[in-house]
Write an enzyme that holds these catalytic residues in place. Sequence first.
Site, PDB file in Angstrom:
ATOM      1  N   HIS A   1       8.430 -35.502  27.978  1.00  0.00           N
ATOM      2  CA  HIS A   1       8.034 -35.741  26.574  1.00  0.00           C
ATOM      3  C   HIS A   1       7.864 -37.229  26.300  1.00  0.00           C
ATOM      4  O   HIS A   1       8.829 -37.920  25.983  1.00  0.00           O
ATOM      5  CB  HIS A   1       9.098 -35.134  25.651  1.00  0.00           C
ATOM      6  CG  HIS A   1       8.727 -35.146  24.200  1.00  0.00           C
ATOM      7  ND1 HIS A   1       9.213 -34.216  23.298  1.00  0.00           N
ATOM      8  CD2 HIS A   1       7.937 -35.975  23.467  1.00  0.00           C
ATOM      9  CE1 HIS A   1       8.730 -34.477  22.101  1.00  0.00           C
ATOM     10  NE2 HIS A   1       7.954 -35.552  22.170  1.00  0.00           N
TER      11      HIS A   1
ATOM     12  N   LEU B   1       1.970 -41.576  25.068  1.00  0.00           N
ATOM     13  CA  LEU B   1       1.297 -42.709  25.709  1.00  0.00           C
ATOM     14  C   LEU B   1       0.263 -43.337  24.780  1.00  0.00           C
ATOM     15  O   LEU B   1      -0.279 -44.397  25.071  1.00  0.00           O
ATOM     16  CB  LEU B   1       0.641 -42.288  27.032  1.00  0.00           C
ATOM     17  CG  LEU B   1       1.587 -41.870  28.163  1.00  0.00           C
ATOM     18  CD1 LEU B   1       0.799 -41.489  29.413  1.00  0.00           C
ATOM     19  CD2 LEU B   1       2.597 -42.965  28.488  1.00  0.00           C
TER      20      LEU B   1
ATOM     21  N   HIS C   1      13.159 -32.128  21.650  1.00  0.00           N
ATOM     22  CA  HIS C   1      14.203 -32.956  21.031  1.00  0.00           C
ATOM     23  C   HIS C   1      15.194 -32.175  20.151  1.00  0.00           C
ATOM     24  O   HIS C   1      15.361 -32.469  18.978  1.00  0.00           O
ATOM     25  CB  HIS C   1      13.598 -34.129  20.238  1.00  0.00           C
ATOM     26  CG  HIS C   1      12.381 -33.796  19.416  1.00  0.00           C
ATOM     27  ND1 HIS C   1      12.367 -32.819  18.450  1.00  0.00           N
ATOM     28  CD2 HIS C   1      11.140 -34.329  19.423  1.00  0.00           C
ATOM     29  CE1 HIS C   1      11.174 -32.772  17.899  1.00  0.00           C
ATOM     30  NE2 HIS C   1      10.395 -33.674  18.465  1.00  0.00           N
TER      31      HIS C   1
ATOM     32  N   ASN D   1      12.572 -39.189  14.370  1.00  0.00           N
ATOM     33  CA  ASN D   1      12.460 -37.810  13.929  1.00  0.00           C
ATOM     34  C   ASN D   1      12.535 -36.873  15.139  1.00  0.00           C
ATOM     35  O   ASN D   1      11.724 -37.006  16.035  1.00  0.00           O
ATOM     36  CB  ASN D   1      11.119 -37.612  13.204  1.00  0.00           C
ATOM     37  CG  ASN D   1      11.027 -36.274  12.528  1.00  0.00           C
ATOM     38  OD1 ASN D   1      12.036 -35.664  12.190  1.00  0.00           O
ATOM     39  ND2 ASN D   1       9.812 -35.792  12.336  1.00  0.00           N
TER      40      ASN D   1
ATOM     41  N   ASP E   1      11.183 -38.549  24.521  1.00  0.00           N
ATOM     42  CA  ASP E   1      10.350 -38.636  23.315  1.00  0.00           C
ATOM     43  C   ASP E   1       9.952 -40.110  23.082  1.00  0.00           C
ATOM     44  O   ASP E   1       9.976 -40.612  21.955  1.00  0.00           O
ATOM     45  CB  ASP E   1      11.051 -38.075  22.078  1.00  0.00           C
ATOM     46  CG  ASP E   1      10.057 -37.836  20.929  1.00  0.00           C
ATOM     47  OD1 ASP E   1       8.836 -38.009  21.133  1.00  0.00           O
ATOM     48  OD2 ASP E   1      10.517 -37.482  19.825  1.00  0.00           O
TER      49      ASP E   1
ATOM     50  N   HIS F   1       5.927 -47.958  18.961  1.00  0.00           N
ATOM     51  CA  HIS F   1       5.241 -48.322  17.714  1.00  0.00           C
ATOM     52  C   HIS F   1       4.961 -49.811  17.708  1.00  0.00           C
ATOM     53  O   HIS F   1       5.632 -50.594  18.386  1.00  0.00           O
ATOM     54  CB  HIS F   1       6.090 -47.940  16.496  1.00  0.00           C
ATOM     55  CG  HIS F   1       6.057 -46.486  16.187  1.00  0.00           C
ATOM     56  ND1 HIS F   1       4.934 -45.844  15.722  1.00  0.00           N
ATOM     57  CD2 HIS F   1       7.016 -45.529  16.292  1.00  0.00           C
ATOM     58  CE1 HIS F   1       5.198 -44.558  15.555  1.00  0.00           C
ATOM     59  NE2 HIS F   1       6.458 -44.333  15.908  1.00  0.00           N
TER      60      HIS F   1
HETATM   61  O1  DOR Z   1      10.144 -40.006  16.030  1.00  0.00           O
HETATM   62  C1  DOR Z   1       9.137 -39.411  16.381  1.00  0.00           C
HETATM   63  N1  DOR Z   1       8.030 -40.078  16.771  1.00  0.00           N
HETATM   64  N2  DOR Z   1       9.146 -38.081  16.364  1.00  0.00           N
HETATM   65  C2  DOR Z   1       8.031 -37.363  16.588  1.00  0.00           C
HETATM   66  O2  DOR Z   1       8.093 -36.163  16.554  1.00  0.00           O
HETATM   67  C3  DOR Z   1       6.740 -38.030  16.827  1.00  0.00           C
HETATM   68  C4  DOR Z   1       6.931 -39.376  17.372  1.00  0.00           C
HETATM   69  C5  DOR Z   1       5.681 -40.218  17.328  1.00  0.00           C
HETATM   70  O3  DOR Z   1       4.613 -39.739  17.731  1.00  0.00           O
HETATM   71  O4  DOR Z   1       5.778 -41.382  16.919  1.00  0.00           O
HETATM   72 ZN    ZN Z   2       8.500 -34.226  17.927  1.00  0.00          ZN
HETATM   73 ZN    ZN Z   3       7.406 -36.542  20.467  1.00  0.00          ZN
END
Ligand code: DOR
Ligand code: ZN
Ligand code: ZN
Length: 428
Positions: A60, A63, A232, A278, A305, A309
């Site tokens: 998970h 990219l 998650h 999340n 996950d 960002h």
């Molecule tokens: O914290 C998260 N970021 N949870 C997600 O489900 C998506 C992910 C993202 O794509 O930034």
């Molecule tokens: Zn998610």
């Molecule tokens: Zn995710």
Amino acid sequence: MRLLVKGGRVIDPDNDLDQIMDLLIEDGIISQIGIDIDQTGAEVIDARNMLVCPGFIDMHVHLREPGFEYKEDIVTGTRAAAVGGFTAVCCMPNTQPVVDSAPVVRFIREKAEKAGLVRVYPIGTISKGQAGQELSEVADLLAAGCVAISDDGKPVVKANVMRNALEYTKMFGIPVLSHCEDMELSQDGQMHEGYFSTIYGLKGIPAAAEELMVARDIRLAELTGGHIHICHLSTKDSLELVRQARARGVNVSCEVTPHHLTLSDEILGDYDSDAKVNPPLRSAEHIQALIEALQDGTIDCIATDHAPHHREAKDCEFQLAAMGISGLETAVAVIMDRLVQEGQLDVYDMVRLFSCGPADILGLDGGTLNIGARADLTIIDPAAVRKVEPEKFQSKGKNTPFKGQILTGWPYITIVNGKIVAREGSIV
Ligand code: DOR
Ligand code: ZN
Ligand code: ZN
């Protein structure tokens, strides 16, 4: 081309193996595991005091390419994976365009091939445009190389769409990966709902927002006979739902992240948006339940996950900050330091959760040290001590709540197809 990994503790849960041995790689294939293998003509890796494991798989990751290359791209993301000790990653389809057609799948595979570092297995969307209304062309996505489907980032709101997805994927023997969130309940919540959200004055996301959807998806897997995989998983009652469903014979698997296993909602007190994620970081009670579930086998694998960002999306008011943690480069060290060294998780189980665990869920060729298998290896130095320095990450995402922490137990060497791709935090 012979590469000899000498004198390491070889741990291969897929073959019930845990012993100090040598491992020989010839032409990209594991050709021998044994004691005192002849090293004539071989390049030797001194693996004394190291853990020699099947290549770790992160099922998970985000990219971000195509579309969000300012957050991450396939080159930087796979570099992050390699130094993080992963030989393969599965990438989520919430890109732009989303991965709902064969050309986008091919684009990702070609880019990954060109990057030439770790294996990249694309995941396609469940719904067209990830809009939650209509099922994607699943057969086309799988034919193009997807290994599963998911609308991750968003829940599948319509039960009927999820039902059809499970019904359809069952024919292909692949799982549906579900981001379980009832958006009516989570709304614009900022952190786990509980004691600390009240103290800190932040709007909470109740555990039930996850659990309602876990319960629904399990029920739909039961109805259809399909395989539901919970992404998650983060709460105590979600675990209970998985246990009960398994006892009834439902085909359900689940993953947990390093951050949900090691960080609690209490740390949001300094309003560090790098800890905003999340599902949210939960309370100590949930963490304890997750750790127990790692040991009793309820949890099938650890996945990061990885959600890189851009700085601007995090350096702003907490309420406006994006959710997500850049996880590829800290996952192994966090689990080693916080759980293994602390005696909360057996090292053998850790290896299982990072290797054959994810490989079995997705039916991937990997996660094992079988003789004749492709030589994908993760070698860990349990004694290495290093500080988490996001500015030195290969990933463009510097968003980690572990920044500045000194951790013990880091990836030493990552080998893909018999080739060393990363060593001690650097790409080779
Ligand atoms: O914290 C998260 N970021 N949870 C997600 O489900 C998506 C992910 C993202 O794509 O930034
Ligand atoms: Zn998610
Ligand atoms: Zn995710």
